[in-house]
Design a protein around this motif. Structure first.
Motif, PDB file in Angstrom:
ATOM      1  N   TYR A  38       0.862  -1.163   0.000  1.00  0.00           N
ATOM      2  CA  TYR A  38       0.000   0.000   0.000  1.00  0.00           C
ATOM      3  C   TYR A  38       0.903   1.218   0.000  1.00  0.00           C
ATOM      4  O   TYR A  38       1.577   1.500   0.994  1.00  0.00           O
ATOM      5  CB  TYR A  38      -0.901  -0.034   1.231  1.00  0.00           C
ATOM      6  N   THR A  39       0.943   1.924  -1.113  1.00  0.00           N
ATOM      7  CA  THR A  39       1.901   3.010  -1.256  1.00  0.00           C
ATOM      8  C   THR A  39       1.577   4.202  -0.356  1.00  0.00           C
ATOM      9  O   THR A  39       2.445   5.024  -0.109  1.00  0.00           O
ATOM     10  CB  THR A  39       1.967   3.471  -2.721  1.00  0.00           C
ATOM     11  N   GLY A  40       0.349   4.239   0.135  1.00  0.00           N
ATOM     12  CA  GLY A  40      -0.020   5.337   1.016  1.00  0.00           C
ATOM     13  C   GLY A  40       0.402   5.132   2.451  1.00  0.00           C
ATOM     14  O   GLY A  40       0.469   6.094   3.217  1.00  0.00           O
ATOM     15  N   SER A  66       1.943  -0.732   4.184  1.00  0.00           N
ATOM     16  CA  SER A  66       1.605  -2.094   4.607  1.00  0.00           C
ATOM     17  C   SER A  66       1.812  -3.053   3.443  1.00  0.00           C
ATOM     18  O   SER A  66       1.585  -2.719   2.290  1.00  0.00           O
ATOM     19  CB  SER A  66       0.163  -2.157   5.110  1.00  0.00           C
ATOM     20  N   THR A  67       2.263  -4.244   3.778  1.00  0.00           N
ATOM     21  CA  THR A  67       2.632  -5.218   2.754  1.00  0.00           C
ATOM     22  C   THR A  67       1.887  -6.532   2.922  1.00  0.00           C
ATOM     23  O   THR A  67       1.355  -6.853   3.996  1.00  0.00           O
ATOM     24  CB  THR A  67       4.140  -5.496   2.805  1.00  0.00           C
ATOM     25  N   THR A  90      11.022  -9.510  -0.270  1.00  0.00           N
ATOM     26  CA  THR A  90      10.648  -8.266   0.384  1.00  0.00           C
ATOM     27  C   THR A  90      10.260  -7.234  -0.657  1.00  0.00           C
ATOM     28  O   THR A  90      11.040  -6.964  -1.579  1.00  0.00           O
ATOM     29  CB  THR A  90      11.804  -7.709   1.227  1.00  0.00           C
ATOM     30  N   ILE A  91       9.070  -6.673  -0.499  1.00  0.00           N
ATOM     31  CA  ILE A  91       8.622  -5.608  -1.386  1.00  0.00           C
ATOM     32  C   ILE A  91       8.858  -4.278  -0.672  1.00  0.00           C
ATOM     33  O   ILE A  91       8.636  -4.158   0.535  1.00  0.00           O
ATOM     34  CB  ILE A  91       7.133  -5.775  -1.778  1.00  0.00           C
ATOM     35  N   SER A  92       9.318  -3.294  -1.432  1.00  0.00           N
ATOM     36  CA  SER A  92       9.570  -1.982  -0.846  1.00  0.00           C
ATOM     37  C   SER A  92       9.319  -0.910  -1.895  1.00  0.00           C
ATOM     38  O   SER A  92       9.184  -1.221  -3.081  1.00  0.00           O
ATOM     39  CB  SER A  92      11.001  -1.885  -0.310  1.00  0.00           C
ATOM     40  N   HIS A 134      -4.250  -6.360  -0.821  1.00  0.00           N
ATOM     41  CA  HIS A 134      -4.268  -7.806  -0.966  1.00  0.00           C
ATOM     42  C   HIS A 134      -5.664  -8.344  -1.212  1.00  0.00           C
ATOM     43  O   HIS A 134      -5.824  -9.495  -1.598  1.00  0.00           O
ATOM     44  CB  HIS A 134      -3.665  -8.470   0.279  1.00  0.00           C
ATOM     45  N   LYS A 135      -6.687  -7.501  -0.992  1.00  0.00           N
ATOM     46  CA  LYS A 135      -8.067  -7.950  -1.214  1.00  0.00           C
ATOM     47  C   LYS A 135      -8.573  -7.602  -2.609  1.00  0.00           C
ATOM     48  O   LYS A 135      -9.666  -8.017  -2.978  1.00  0.00           O
ATOM     49  CB  LYS A 135      -8.991  -7.352  -0.158  1.00  0.00           C
TER      50      LYS A 135
END
Length: 125
Positions: A52-54, A57-58, A69-71, A107-108
């Motif tokens: 979530y770029t705002g 949260s991953t 790992t996403i960043s 993710h939803k």
């Protein structure tokens, strides 16, 4: 419109690492989720990770949790996927995607609106 360009794919041996990058351009303010998906030949597309770029949260698929790992780097409009301890079953075409998710629940989201062309990752045993 949002344009996404992936880079960083390649061939590595099992246990190795790769870092994928996704550069976003265009109306990026219309999205708040970035994700990485993958698809291997003969298999369904799999959601690997999202952010979530705002708020940062991953989410991770169970198959990659603890290894990937996403960043994000908002200043560069770039999202990364650091992939460690790669396995042959990680071999696939990896796609970057972006969308807007109400409440930031990336993710939803059943599907993402914008997609890159993909970058191939091949892991040999």
């Amino acid at each position: 419109q949002v344009q996404l360009v992936e880079s960083g794919g390649g061939s590595v041996q099992a246990g190795g690492s790769l870092r994928l990058s996704c550069l976003a351009s265009g109306y990026t303010y219309s999205t708040n989720c970035m994700g990485w998906f993958r698809q291997a030949p003969g298999k369904e597309r799999e959601r690997v990770a999202s952010i979530y770029t705002g708020g940062g949260s991953t989410y991770y698929a169970g198959s990659v949790k603890g290894r990937f790992t996403i960043s994000q780097d908002n200043a560069k409009n770039t999202v990364y996927l650091q992939m460690n301890s790669l396995k042959p079953e990680d071999t696939a075409m990896y796609y970057c995607a972006a969308t807007f998710a109400s409440g930031g629940y990336c993710h939803k989201e059943p599907d993402f609106r914008y997609w890159g062309q993909g970058t191939q990752v091949t892991v040999s045993s």
